[in-house]
Motif scaffolding. Structure first.
Motif, mmCIF file in Angstrom:
data_model
loop_
_atom_site.group_PDB
_atom_site.id
_atom_site.type_symbol
_atom_site.label_atom_id
_atom_site.label_comp_id
_atom_site.label_asym_id
_atom_site.label_seq_id
_atom_site.Cartn_x
_atom_site.Cartn_y
_atom_site.Cartn_z
ATOM 1 N N LYS A 283 0.853 -1.184 0.000
ATOM 2 C CA LYS A 283 0.000 0.000 0.000
ATOM 3 C C LYS A 283 0.890 1.235 0.000
ATOM 4 O O LYS A 283 2.072 1.170 0.328
ATOM 5 N N THR A 284 0.304 2.362 -0.374
ATOM 6 C CA THR A 284 1.041 3.619 -0.360
ATOM 7 C C THR A 284 1.191 4.094 1.073
ATOM 8 O O THR A 284 0.196 4.224 1.798
ATOM 9 N N LYS B 179 3.386 6.941 1.954
ATOM 10 C CA LYS B 179 3.566 8.395 2.030
ATOM 11 C C LYS B 179 3.900 8.970 0.666
ATOM 12 O O LYS B 179 4.327 8.253 -0.239
ATOM 13 N N HIS B 180 3.699 10.272 0.566
ATOM 14 C CA HIS B 180 4.085 11.056 -0.597
ATOM 15 C C HIS B 180 5.153 12.033 -0.131
ATOM 16 O O HIS B 180 4.988 12.663 0.922
ATOM 17 N N ASP C 226 -3.632 15.740 -9.112
ATOM 18 C CA ASP C 226 -3.880 15.891 -7.684
ATOM 19 C C ASP C 226 -3.491 14.596 -6.986
ATOM 20 O O ASP C 226 -3.545 13.518 -7.583
ATOM 21 N N SER D 178 -4.703 12.003 -4.578
ATOM 22 C CA SER D 178 -6.052 11.686 -4.114
ATOM 23 C C SER D 178 -6.125 10.630 -3.016
ATOM 24 O O SER D 178 -7.206 10.361 -2.511
ATOM 25 N N CYS D 179 -4.996 10.015 -2.639
ATOM 26 C CA CYS D 179 -5.090 9.012 -1.568
ATOM 27 C C CYS D 179 -4.859 9.671 -0.212
ATOM 28 O O CYS D 179 -4.432 10.823 -0.117
ATOM 29 N N ASP D 180 -5.138 8.937 0.837
ATOM 30 C CA ASP D 180 -5.071 9.475 2.192
ATOM 31 C C ASP D 180 -3.702 9.333 2.859
ATOM 32 O O ASP D 180 -3.565 9.678 4.030
ATOM 33 N N ALA D 181 -2.686 8.828 2.147
ATOM 34 C CA ALA D 181 -1.357 8.653 2.741
ATOM 35 C C ALA D 181 -0.784 10.021 3.123
ATOM 36 O O ALA D 181 -1.061 11.026 2.464
ATOM 37 N N PRO D 182 0.031 10.065 4.185
ATOM 38 C CA PRO D 182 0.634 11.339 4.604
ATOM 39 C C PRO D 182 1.446 11.983 3.472
ATOM 40 O O PRO D 182 2.025 11.288 2.640
ATOM 41 N N GLN D 183 1.479 13.315 3.486
ATOM 42 C CA GLN D 183 2.184 14.078 2.467
ATOM 43 C C GLN D 183 3.223 14.975 3.131
ATOM 44 O O GLN D 183 2.929 15.641 4.125
#
Length: 129
Positions: free
Chosen positions: A102-103, A105-106, A117, A119-124
């Motif tokens: 799964k993702t 973080k960004h 954009d 669009s996922c909920d992973a921390p940025q």
């Protein structure tokens, strides 16, 4: 955990024997230019990766601190390695599916392309965290 992967044409293959971390998606300018979009990868210790077809692997020193590995046959972007850190980031899209990852973080989101954009909920994060 044992994972495998390859470039598009199969000239470079690899086997990873390590605990697989969550995927990190990097939005920095270098990743955008070298991959054509954001670079999604998993970072594992170098000694847990066995690469075959190294005669078809070209390393490009992309900065003072890192190099990137590409297949010389098909051009696939496979690896990112910070010099002296004993870790290698492997392109998540080159892993044999399914990965069940799964993702996580960004990173470098301030540099992301203006055409998309996140669009996922992973921390940025603005930087590498």
């Amino acid at each position: 955990m044992k994972c495998t992967g390859s470039c598009e044409c199969g000239a470079v293959t690899y086997v990873i024997e390590a605990e697989m971390p969550d995927v990190t998606i990097c939005h920095c300018g270098q990743c955008l230019r070298t991959s054509g979009h954001a670079w999604a990868s998993v970072s594992v210790p170098v000694d847990t990766v066995e690469i075959a077809g190294t005669e078809n692997l070209k390393w490009f020193t992309s900065s003072d601190i890192a190099r990137r590995g590409f297949c010389t046959e098909c051009g696939s972007s496979l690896f990112f390695e910070r010099i002296g850190k004993n870790r290698i980031a492997i392109g998540a899209g080159t892993l044999t599916q399914p990965t069940e990852l799964k993702t996580g973080k960004h990173i470098f989101i301030a540099d992301k392309g203006d055409y998309y954009d996140i669009s996922c909920d992973a921390p940025q994060y603005d930087f590498y965290e």
